[in-house]
Design a protein around this motif. Structure first.
Motif, PDB file in Angstrom:
ATOM      1  N   VAL A  41       0.842  -1.195   0.000  1.00 29.66           N
ATOM      2  CA  VAL A  41       0.000   0.000   0.000  1.00 29.66           C
ATOM      3  C   VAL A  41       0.880   1.249   0.000  1.00 29.66           C
ATOM      4  O   VAL A  41       1.752   1.409   0.877  1.00 29.66           O
ATOM      5  CB  VAL A  41      -0.941   0.010   1.220  1.00 29.66           C
ATOM      6  N   ARG A  42       0.644   2.120  -0.965  1.00 29.32           N
ATOM      7  CA  ARG A  42       1.410   3.374  -1.024  1.00 29.32           C
ATOM      8  C   ARG A  42       0.921   4.310   0.071  1.00 29.32           C
ATOM      9  O   ARG A  42      -0.262   4.642   0.149  1.00 29.32           O
ATOM     10  CB  ARG A  42       1.250   4.025  -2.406  1.00 29.32           C
ATOM     11  N   MET A  43       1.851   4.758   0.906  1.00 30.00           N
ATOM     12  CA  MET A  43       1.532   5.592   2.046  1.00 30.00           C
ATOM     13  C   MET A  43       2.088   6.995   1.863  1.00 30.00           C
ATOM     14  O   MET A  43       2.908   7.261   0.981  1.00 30.00           O
ATOM     15  CB  MET A  43       2.119   4.971   3.314  1.00 30.00           C
ATOM     16  N   ALA A  44       1.659   7.911   2.729  1.00 28.13           N
ATOM     17  CA  ALA A  44       2.262   9.235   2.765  1.00 28.13           C
ATOM     18  C   ALA A  44       3.740   9.086   3.128  1.00 28.13           C
ATOM     19  O   ALA A  44       4.122   8.146   3.835  1.00 28.13           O
ATOM     20  CB  ALA A  44       1.546  10.106   3.793  1.00 28.13           C
ATOM     21  N   PRO A  45       4.600   9.984   2.655  1.00 29.98           N
ATOM     22  CA  PRO A  45       6.029   9.875   2.958  1.00 29.98           C
ATOM     23  C   PRO A  45       6.285   9.792   4.461  1.00 29.98           C
ATOM     24  O   PRO A  45       5.713  10.540   5.249  1.00 29.98           O
ATOM     25  CB  PRO A  45       6.611  11.155   2.356  1.00 29.98           C
ATOM     26  N   ILE A 345      -7.341   6.463   5.643  1.00 34.04           N
ATOM     27  CA  ILE A 345      -7.155   6.977   6.997  1.00 34.04           C
ATOM     28  C   ILE A 345      -6.619   8.394   6.845  1.00 34.04           C
ATOM     29  O   ILE A 345      -5.650   8.630   6.122  1.00 34.04           O
ATOM     30  CB  ILE A 345      -6.208   6.098   7.818  1.00 34.04           C
ATOM     31  N   VAL A 346      -7.275   9.323   7.514  1.00 38.05           N
ATOM     32  CA  VAL A 346      -6.986  10.742   7.351  1.00 38.05           C
ATOM     33  C   VAL A 346      -6.615  11.340   8.696  1.00 38.05           C
ATOM     34  O   VAL A 346      -7.246  11.031   9.723  1.00 38.05           O
ATOM     35  CB  VAL A 346      -8.217  11.472   6.767  1.00 38.05           C
ATOM     36  N   ALA A 347      -5.589  12.173   8.709  1.00 40.25           N
ATOM     37  CA  ALA A 347      -5.161  12.890   9.916  1.00 40.25           C
ATOM     38  C   ALA A 347      -5.537  14.356   9.755  1.00 40.25           C
ATOM     39  O   ALA A 347      -4.937  15.079   8.959  1.00 40.25           O
ATOM     40  CB  ALA A 347      -3.658  12.737  10.120  1.00 40.25           C
ATOM     41  N   VAL A 385      -4.041  12.717   3.955  1.00 40.93           N
ATOM     42  CA  VAL A 385      -4.383  11.311   3.847  1.00 40.93           C
ATOM     43  C   VAL A 385      -3.120  10.497   4.113  1.00 40.93           C
ATOM     44  O   VAL A 385      -2.108  10.673   3.431  1.00 40.93           O
ATOM     45  CB  VAL A 385      -4.958  10.997   2.456  1.00 40.93           C
ATOM     46  N   LEU A 386      -3.174   9.611   5.096  1.00 38.60           N
ATOM     47  CA  LEU A 386      -2.016   8.772   5.394  1.00 38.60           C
ATOM     48  C   LEU A 386      -1.909   7.586   4.452  1.00 38.60           C
ATOM     49  O   LEU A 386      -0.833   7.006   4.313  1.00 38.60           O
ATOM     50  CB  LEU A 386      -2.093   8.265   6.839  1.00 38.60           C
ATOM     51  N   ARG A 428       6.845   3.487  11.097  1.00 40.40           N
ATOM     52  CA  ARG A 428       7.902   4.070  10.282  1.00 40.40           C
ATOM     53  C   ARG A 428       8.576   2.980   9.474  1.00 40.40           C
ATOM     54  O   ARG A 428       8.801   1.868   9.958  1.00 40.40           O
ATOM     55  CB  ARG A 428       8.967   4.724  11.182  1.00 40.40           C
ATOM     56  N   PRO A 429       8.946   3.285   8.219  1.00 38.12           N
ATOM     57  CA  PRO A 429       9.684   2.294   7.428  1.00 38.12           C
ATOM     58  C   PRO A 429      11.029   1.984   8.073  1.00 38.12           C
ATOM     59  O   PRO A 429      11.664   2.871   8.680  1.00 38.12           O
ATOM     60  CB  PRO A 429       9.865   2.978   6.074  1.00 38.12           C
TER      61      PRO A 429
END
Length: 430
Positions: A41-45, A345-347, A385-386, A428-429
């Motif tokens: 899943v592509r996530m926010a940086p 999922i939104v912050a 958007v996360l 965190r990655p």
């Protein structure tokens, strides 16, 4: 008599759609996300989505919904089980030395359990269709400790067009604020005409479509009768209380077939407020079936902010963990909807009272990539958007169906995905 080759062919044919569906909902992984297998899943940086567990056999929940972290690293997970009474369970999740899941079912035969939370007295409380119960997960036989604290919630039961799930939050004085969903979508009869009382009001709204308040009596007891806290709310599964006392509600609006209408909502609940169901949606739009005169849109409490159409907010939490300092104080939302704006999922940025900051003239993202504008003059939430890439990718990942979020002791954000029978973790990655 059916010959063996034909029988095998029938079994394989009938089983193929089930197997294909399960395969389409499987999360592929590559690399590590904070010590867990990282999904694609592509996530926010700066964020990744790890796979904690995905069910494929008989062990573990069928439709994981609620999450509660226990001391020592274990979790409680509510299992809806299906949209039928008596199929739900509550499970305890622990982990083997290799990190794989170990499940223990604590109670079964429940009717659509959802929220699980620790009360002001330290006990564990859980919502089930039309009741709130308590149980002790550390008892030798947890099922023997199940006790009803609020039962027979008004008409919050299983029937067509129902919204049967109960959910709750604790207010600052220990009172329970409990969702009682609407028993229909728009309070219309089979001919799409309003079902009204003698005064012209919706015949369903007197004891449903509301958040009820049950005063705390002490020692694990609440006033079962309760009072109406706020009304005109179709489905208040998403509730949260800020430390300042603000109560927010995420409104799942009606199910019109149009993909871009109506908008879901964030409401700031006040005692005695009426938020418009089944008459009004958006800022001041009468619902089909109700005239402008009947709807009286100008008299209802307006939404604090609009969410994308059919986003289906199912959970709201404030983040105060250590892993993501940039998210502290933000309002996290899960958008469960299966249409183009869901699966996120939104912050959201929030003020000192926990109210989301808003913008005028905002836009919202769609799957596939694209965006649409909110109505002119409508407030939209400010945030990020996360999970911008949680759409379906064949052979790699399903469309996201996030339900409940919970912050672990290390600050990671755990999420249930009920359609894909999975528990995931934002970290965190590596």
């Amino acid at each position: 008599m059916i010959r063996l080759p034909l029988l095998l062919a029938l079994i394989l044919t009938l089983g193929a759609p089930v197997a294909a569906d399960a395969a389409s909902r499987a999360y592929a992984t590559q690399g590590s996300c904070g010590g867990r297998p990282m999904t694609t899943v592509r996530m926010a940086p700066g964020y990744c989505l790890g796979l904690v567990w995905q069910g494929a056999g008989s062990d573990g929940p069928r439709m994981p919904r609620g999450l509660l972290a226990l001391t020592g690293g274990d979790w409680l997970v509510t299992d809806l089980g299906g949209w039928q009474a008596g199929r739900g369970s509550v499970w305890r999740l622990s982990f083997k030395p290799d990190g794989s899941a170990r499940w223990r079912r604590l109670a079964h035969g429940l009717s659509m359990p959802h929220t699980v939370a620790r009360g002001p007295d330290g006990r564990i409380y859980m919502s089930e269709m039309n009741r709130i119960l308590t149980l002790d997960p550390d008892a030798a036989d947890p099922s023997a400790t199940v006790r009803t604290v609020i039962g027979d919630l008004p008409d919050n039961r299983l029937h067509d067009n129902r919204h049967p799930l109960s959910s709750f939050v604790f207010d600052g004085d220990g009172a329970l604020l409990v969702n009682v969903g609407a028993p229909s979508d728009r309070c219309l009869d089979a001919r799409e005409r309003p079902r009204t009382t003698a005064s012209g009001a919706c015949a369903d709204s007197a004891e449903t479509a509301q958040v009820r308040r049950h005063a705390y009596l002490g020692d694990g007891r609440w006033d079962e009768a309760g009072t109406v806290f706020a009304s005109g709310l179709r489905n208040s599964i998403a509730l949260v209380r800020h430390p300042s006392g603000t109560i927010l509600q995420g409104e799942n609006s009606v199910d019109l077939t149009t993909p871009d209408h109506p908008y879901d909502e964030i409401n700031v609940l006040r005692r005695g407020g009426d938020y418009g169901w089944p008459y009004c949606v958006d800022l001041a739009t009468p619902l089909p079936g109700w005239s402008a005169t009947q709807a009286r849109c100008g008299q209802r409490d307006r939404p604090f902010a609009l969410l994308p159409p059919h986003a289906a907010p199912l959970d709201l939490i404030y983040y105060e963990g250590a892993m993501f300092p940039e998210l502290r104080g933000r309002l996290l939302m899960s958008w469960h909807g299966y249409r183009r704006a869901g699966g996120r999922i939104v912050a959201a940025e929030a003020d000192a009272h926990g109210r989301p900051l808003t913008d005028i003239g905002g836009r919202y993202a769609l799957y596939p990539r694209g965006s649409l504008a909110y109505p002119a003059g409508a407030p939209s939430i400010r945030g990020k958007v996360l999970t911008p890439g949680w759409d379906a990718v064949a052979g790699r990942q399903p469309r996201g169906s996030p339900v409940v979020m919970a912050v672990a002791a290390d600050g990671s954000i755990w999420v249930t995905d009920d359609r894909s029978r999975a528990i995931l973790r934002i970290a965190r990655p590596d």
